[in-house]
Design an enzyme around this catalytic site. Sequence first.
Site, PDB file in Angstrom:
ATOM      1  CE  LYS A 126      -4.151  -2.092   1.915  1.00 26.43           C
ATOM      2  NZ  LYS A 126      -5.110  -2.167   3.048  1.00 26.43           N
ATOM      3  NE  ARG A 140      -6.839  -9.234   0.860  1.00 28.65           N
ATOM      4  CZ  ARG A 140      -6.558  -8.528  -0.225  1.00 28.65           C
ATOM      5  NH1 ARG A 140      -5.664  -7.537  -0.153  1.00 28.65           N
ATOM      6  NH2 ARG A 140      -7.147  -8.777  -1.380  1.00 28.65           N
TER       7      ARG A 140
END
Length: 270
Positions: free
Chosen positions: A204, A241
Site C-alpha cells: 500500500k 493479507r
Amino acid sequence: MGVLNVTPDSFSDGGRYLTVDAAVEHGLRLVREGADLVDVGGESTRPGADRTPAAEERARVLPVVRELAAAGVAVSIDTMRATVAEAAVDAGAVLVNDVSGGLADPDMARCVADLGTPYIAMHWRAHSARMREHSRYRDVVADVVAELRCRVHALVAEGLRPDRLIVDPGLGFAKTAAQSWQLVRRLDEVFALERHVLVGASRKSFLTTVAPGSTADAAAREAATTAVTAAVAARGAFAVRVHDVPASVVAARVGDLLRPVPVGLAHQVH
C-alpha cells in the site's frame, strides 16, 4: 492470507491473473509458498476505483474459487456483496472477507450469519471512488476502534457468531499515510475489541513514506510490508493479507519469536 486478484485494475497485480488457469495456478503457488488462506477478489478496491457490476464479479471469482476449493485450498472470498459471498461459499469458500464491514450491502450480515462462515469486517467509511474525502478523524485510532466496535455489535445483532468475527483496521482505506502508521503503532488498542485482528498492509502507498528514493519502487514496498508483518505478528495479529507470501511467512515466524512471554510462563521457555 495470500492475495489473488482476478481483476484488470487492482493497484498491484491487476490483469496478471485474469484467466481461470492463471489464477488457479497462482493460488496453488501461494499455498506452496506457505499461505494458509487464498483470498480471491473480483472487484478492485484501489483508491479511486469504480464499482464492478455484480454479474461480472461473480463470473471472475466463482470458477477460480471452485477449482481451488476442489484442490483442497482454504479459500476466502473478498467481496462486499452478499450474493457473491453466498455463491462463493456454495462454490467452496470457507471465509468471507468484506472490506466494507457489512456497510456496502445491507444483506451481507444476515447472509453470512446464515452461511455460518467466519467473517472479516474491515473499518470502512466509503467506496474507493470517494474514500479520500472521509479521512478526517479526531483521533484515528480511537475513532477506528469505536466504529469497529459499532460494526461488531451490529453484526452480532444480525445473527453473526461473535467467535467467528475478525476485524481489520483498514490501513489505507479513508486514511492518510500518517494515520495508517498510527494504527500500526497503536494496534494494541484494536486488540481491545477482543476479536482476532487481520492486518492488510501489503504494497500500500503509505509504506512509501519509509522508502528511500523512488516512492514507486516495488522492492521498497515489499521490504516495508515484510517489516510490518514481523511487527504485527509480534503483537499477536491473527493474520496478514499479503502478495509476497514467502517473505511474510519468515517475518511472521520472527514476529512469533519476538512476542512477549507472559511472566508466569517465562520459566518454561528454553
